[in-house]
Write an enzyme that holds these catalytic residues in place. Structure first.
Site, PDB file in Angstrom:
ATOM      1  N   SER A   1      -3.979  13.320 -62.890  1.00 55.89           N
ATOM      2  CA  SER A   1      -5.005  13.068 -63.890  1.00 55.89           C
ATOM      3  C   SER A   1      -5.865  11.886 -63.457  1.00 55.89           C
ATOM      4  CB  SER A   1      -4.351  12.840 -65.265  1.00 55.89           C
ATOM      5  OG  SER A   1      -5.295  12.919 -66.303  1.00 55.89           O
TER       6      SER A   1
ATOM      7  N   GLU B   1      -8.147  20.528 -60.480  1.00 52.98           N
ATOM      8  CA  GLU B   1      -7.480  20.884 -61.734  1.00 52.98           C
ATOM      9  C   GLU B   1      -8.080  20.035 -62.838  1.00 52.98           C
ATOM     10  OE1 GLU B   1      -5.452  18.706 -63.568  1.00 52.98           O
ATOM     11  OE2 GLU B   1      -5.458  17.047 -62.133  1.00 52.98           O
TER      12      GLU B   1
ATOM     13  N   HIS C   1      -2.244  19.850 -65.456  1.00 54.35           N
ATOM     14  CA  HIS C   1      -1.805  19.338 -66.749  1.00 54.35           C
ATOM     15  C   HIS C   1      -0.974  20.338 -67.551  1.00 54.35           C
ATOM     16  CE1 HIS C   1      -5.040  16.471 -65.875  1.00 54.35           C
ATOM     17  NE2 HIS C   1      -4.599  15.714 -66.859  1.00 54.35           N
TER      18      HIS C   1
END
Length: 291
Positions: A96, A195, A262
Site C-alpha cells: 500500500s 494493485e 489489498h
C-alpha cells in the site's frame, strides 16, 4: 524491527503479527514510536523518520517490517539515511503506502524489498496461505511463484506472451504519486506490478492515462496486475475493462488475477529483483529479495 512509516496502527493487530513472527523463530522488536499517532499519521514526520533510521542503522536488525500502509511515507523518505541503508542492506516488507518507501529505497540504495502484508495482521483477510507466503519471501532464497486465480476481479486482464525484467512498482496510486519525483523508477525493461483498492474504474483509467502520457510505460517488458479490491462503482465499465483497455495495447505481456494487493488471501512477492512473467502459463516468478 517493526515500524509505522505511514498511518497509525492498532496494537492488538500488531500483537497478532508479533505472534506470527515469533512463531517463525524471529525476534520482533517494535520501534520506539511504532504506536505513535498524530491524526492520520503514525506520529510526526520526525518520529517516523527516526524509527526508520534507527532500524537501518542498527546492525542487529536484519529486517524491517511495516505495520500497515495508510498515508505518510512520502513525507519522510527524503529524511532516510541512504548511506546507512547502503552500508547494511536489510529487507523492507509492506504494501500500500509503503510502495513510496520501497521506491525511495530502490532509488537511493538499489534495495530490493517484499510487497506483502504488514505486521498489523488480520487473520480474516490474510489466512495461513498469506502467512506462509510472507514467511517464504522473508526467509528463503528460493524464487517466489504466484499463480493467477479466477476468483480475482482482474483475472480476465491478459495479453499473451512472456516477459523477463526487474519487478518494480506496487500500489498504483503511489506509483502515480511518484511521477515528477526522484523516486519514480525508469521502467525500461521492467515488469511493472500494479494493485490498488477503493478506486473506481474512472480513477484507475485516469492514473493509467497519466502514466502513459508521462511516458512512464514506454519500454516496459510486461505488467503484473494484482488485486483491485472494492473498485466497482455504478457504471457498467468495470476495473478489468479499464485495465484491459489501458494496458492491452502496450505491446507487452500483461497478466491479471494475481492475488497480490489489498484483497483476501494476499500473497507476498519480492520487488526490485528479476521476474519472469508468463501470461500463457498464468504465473509470475520472482527471484528472492533475501540472499
Amino acid at each position: 524491527m517493526l515500524v509505522s512509516p505511514s498511518g497509525p496502527t492498532r496494537p492488538e493487530r500488531v500483537a497478532r503479527g508479533i505472534e506470527l513472527l515469533t512463531g517463525w523463530g524471529l525476534r520482533a522488536v517494535p520501534a520506539p514510536h511504532v504506536y505513535a499517532r498524530q491524526g492520520y499519521l503514525a506520529g510526526t514526520d520526525a518520529l517516523r523518520a527516526a524509527d526508520l533510521n534507527t532500524a537501518f542503522g542498527d546492525p542487529a536488525v536484519r529486517g524491517v517490517i511495516c505495520t500497515r500502509g495508510g498515508y505518510g511515507a512520502q513525507r519522510v523518505v527524503d529524511a532516510i539515511d541512504m548511506a546507512a541503508v547502503r552500508r547494511d542492506p536489510k529487507v523492507v516488507a509492506g504494501f500500500s503506502d509503503v510502495t513510496a518507501l520501497q521506491l525511495a529505497l530502490w532509488r537511493g540504495a538499489r534495495l530490493a524489498g517484499v510487497h506483502g502484508p504488514g505486521a498489523a495482521w488480520r487473520d480474516a483477510r490474510t489466512p495461513l496461505a498469506s502467512a506462509e507466503s510472507l514467511h517464504a519471501a522473508l526467509t528463503s532464497t528460493a524464487p517466489v511463484t504466484v499463480h493467477a486465480v479466477e476468483r480475482e476481479d482482474t483475472f480476465p486482464v491478459r495479453t499473451r506472451g512472456r516477459a523477463v525484467g526487474r519487478l518494480l512498482g506496487g500500489n498504483l496510486c503511489l506509483v502515480v504519486a511518484s511521477l515528477g519525483t526522484p523516486d519514480m523508477p525508469d521502467l525500461t525493461g521492467a515488469v511493472l506490478l500494479l494493485e490498488d483498492m477503493q478506486e473506481p474504474p474512472y480513477k484507475v483509467d485516469r492514473m493509467l492515462t497519466q502514466l502513459r502520457r508521462a511516458g512512464a510505460l514506454d519500454g516496459l517488458a510486461g505488467v503484473a496486475v494484482g488485486q483491485f479490491t472494492d473498485c466497482a462503482d455504478g457504471w457498467t465499465v468495470g476495473v478489468a475493462d479499464v485495465l484491459t483497455e489501458r494496458l492491452g495495447d502496450l505491446g507487452v505481456p500483461v497478466l491479471g488475477g494475481l492475488p497480490i494487493g489489498h484483497g483476501p488471501g494476499q500473497l507476498s512477492v519480492p520487488v526490485g529483483t528479476r521476474a519472469v512473467l508468463d501470461a500463457d502459463a498464468g504465473t509470475v516468478t520472482v527471484d528472492a529479495a533475501v540472499r
